[in-house]
Design a protein around this motif. Structure first.
Motif, short mmCIF file in Angstrom:
data_model
loop_
_atom_site.label_atom_id
_atom_site.label_comp_id
_atom_site.label_asym_id
_atom_site.label_seq_id
_atom_site.Cartn_x
_atom_site.Cartn_y
_atom_site.Cartn_z
N PRO A 185 0.84 -1.20 0.00
CA PRO A 185 0.00 0.00 0.00
C PRO A 185 0.87 1.25 0.00
CG PRO A 185 0.00 -1.02 2.16
CD PRO A 185 0.75 -1.96 1.27
N VAL A 186 0.54 2.20 -0.83
CA VAL A 186 1.36 3.40 -0.98
C VAL A 186 0.49 4.65 -1.00
CG1 VAL A 186 3.23 2.24 -2.22
CG2 VAL A 186 1.32 3.21 -3.50
N ASN A 187 1.11 5.78 -0.74
CA ASN A 187 0.51 7.09 -0.95
C ASN A 187 1.11 7.70 -2.20
OD1 ASN A 187 -1.13 7.24 1.42
ND2 ASN A 187 0.70 7.62 2.64
N VAL A 188 0.26 8.27 -3.04
CA VAL A 188 0.73 8.96 -4.24
C VAL A 188 0.46 10.44 -4.02
CG1 VAL A 188 0.47 9.23 -6.73
CG2 VAL A 188 0.25 6.96 -5.69
N ARG A 189 1.53 11.20 -3.86
CA ARG A 189 1.42 12.63 -3.56
C ARG A 189 1.68 13.43 -4.84
NH1 ARG A 189 5.41 15.80 -1.22
NH2 ARG A 189 6.52 13.91 -0.65
#
Length: 463
Positions: A185-189
């Motif tokens: 799971p990742v955050n895409v900023r």
């Protein structure tokens, strides 16, 4: 002077005037779907009836989503159809700019070239690399998924392995399914329109467990210490069922002899495993002008043969002073010196003046072209055609003079032994082109990597 005829025409026009409120509701919704959210908010202030219409999520906001993205993705499938279309509109507006090509900056072993496209209920980023089968094929391996959960939360997953079968699971699913633990799971900023960062989402497990109701055991709310223990013991990608088991196990361990020591050891082991899996932040820059235009027919991302006769990518860009430059876009699997060339932005060729030699082509220029051999992949369908005609769709339509004397045009790119050579670009009738130096007898023919938003000549990664 106003005449009786003018007055009669004005009366007729006023009699034929139709108020917006007189239109059927479906026509009103169609017209309003072209507005932006701030414009919708302003229009809602004009009357109570229109205020109600503008707040209708299933009518107006669905129409706004469907008009803008209905031909690209399945609007009703996002979030299993349980999220508001107003939320969906905002999310897709933010993600729309992702569609297209991106490259990773800096020296890295991660994929350098990423291509985003729409899926049925998600946006997918693919690794793109040249196939090694002797053709113009490109390998398209899934890399990053971006979607919405039924609760309206943004969920992004990265697959380090690029497995196509997981993409099929996402596409065929009628509801949001928590993926396998191998996904991260990742955050895409997003930073503006030309830059984004991918970072591991270490809090995803706890948020997912809470939203699924696993923060309640036998009707009792589990305290924050329990949730923290479950989060520390669960690796990114832990399923809701696993989370419940972990919470029960933690509660049991707290009441058993030696529970504290065992619990601490378990958390320490899991933290060490998480540390090994930790994903370093990855930074991506958009390739803004990745397709040719009428005014800039050579610009964009192209594929062709490198010096080692392997297929590779070329990026052609027009600058603000009228020049054209070409760079190699290398992958990490290639020679290290190639990567350093890409980072230092040493161009392949330079054209100071993009003025073409139009037809009719002089005999001297014809001889320069016909005396050269075309370099193409060994297994390409037309690799046996050593010479292309000067007429027809594959024939030369016009010619551009280029040079390789980078020290004259771009002094900051000068190396210890700067090349001094001149050459030509031969543009063909189908819009593609080839280039070559006058110091040798070869033409490197380039082909489109993508067209109309779709990758061309894709090859199964497993093959």
């Amino acid at each position: 002077m106003t005449t009786i005829k003018d007055l009669s025409l004005a009366i007729d026009e006023s009699a034929c005037a139709i108020d917006f409120s007189d239109f059927p509701e479906d026509v009103q919704l169609c017209i309003l779907s072209f507005l932006t959210p701030p414009e919708v908010a302003s229009f809602a202030c004009t009357s109570k009836r229109f205020d109600s219409l503008c707040k209708s999520d299933g009518k107006l906001w669905f129409n706004m989503c469907d008009r803008r993205w209905g031909s690209k993705t399945r609007i009703k499938k996002w979030g299993n159809g349980k999220i508001t279309y107003r939320n969906l509109y905002q999310t897709l507006s933010d993600w729309e700019n992702l569609i297209g090509f991106w490259r990773q900056g800096g020296f890295t072993t991660s994929p350098l070239l990423i291509f985003f496209e729409w899926g049925p209920s998600f946006v997918t980023g693919f690794r793109v690399s040249p196939a090694k089968d002797g053709t113009y094929g490109v390998v398209k391996a899934p890399f990053l998924w971006m979607s919405l959960s039924p609760e309206g939360q943004v969920v992004n997953f990265l697959d380090p392995e690029g497995r196509p079968e997981i993409l099929e699971d996402f596409a065929d699913s009628d509801r949001f399914k928590f993926p396998e633990s191998e996904l991260v799971p990742v955050n895409v900023r997003l930073v503006g329109k030309t830059y984004f960062v991918v970072e591991e989402d270490t809090s995803f497990g706890a948020r997912r467990r809470l939203s699924s109701g696993s923060g309640r055991v036998n009707g009792s709310v589990v305290d924050e210490d329990v949730i923290g223990a479950a989060e520390s013991s669960g690796s990114p990608g832990t399923s809701p069922d696993q989370a419940v088991v972990e919470i029960y196990q933690y509660l049991a361990n707290r009441t058993s002899p030696g529970a504290d020591r065992a619990s601490r050891r378990q958390r320490r082991r899991e933290k060490q495993r998480q540390a090994r899996r930790k994903l370093e932040p990855q930074h991506y820059v958009k390739i803004v002008d990745c397709s040719p235009t009428t005014a800039r027919p050579l610009q964009g991302l192209w594929k062709g043969i490198y010096d080692d006769m392997a297929l590779g990518f070329y990026l052609v860009a027009y600058d603000n002073i009228g020049g054209i430059s070409c760079q190699k876009v290398c992958s990490p699997s290639e020679n290290l010196c190639h990567i350093m060339r890409f980072i230092s932005k040493q161009p392949v060729f330079w054209a100071a003046n993009p003025t073409f030699i139009e037809s009719p082509i002089s005999p001297e220029e014809q001889n320069l072209y016909t005396s050269r051999v075309h370099l193409r992949p060994s297994a390409a369908e037309d690799h046996t055609h050593q010479h292309l005609p000067l007429t027809g769709n594959e024939g030369v339509s016009r010619i551009l003079r280029i040079n390789f004397s980078h020290d004259l045009a771009l002094p900051e790119w000068v190396g210890p032994n700067p090349p001094h050579a001149h050459g030509r670009i031969w543009q063909y009738g189908d819009g593609t082109f080839g280039f070559g130096s006058l110091q040798d007898s070869f033409i490197r023919d380039l082909k489109h990597v993508a067209k109309n938003g779709c990758l061309l000549d894709t090859v199964d990664p497993l093959s």
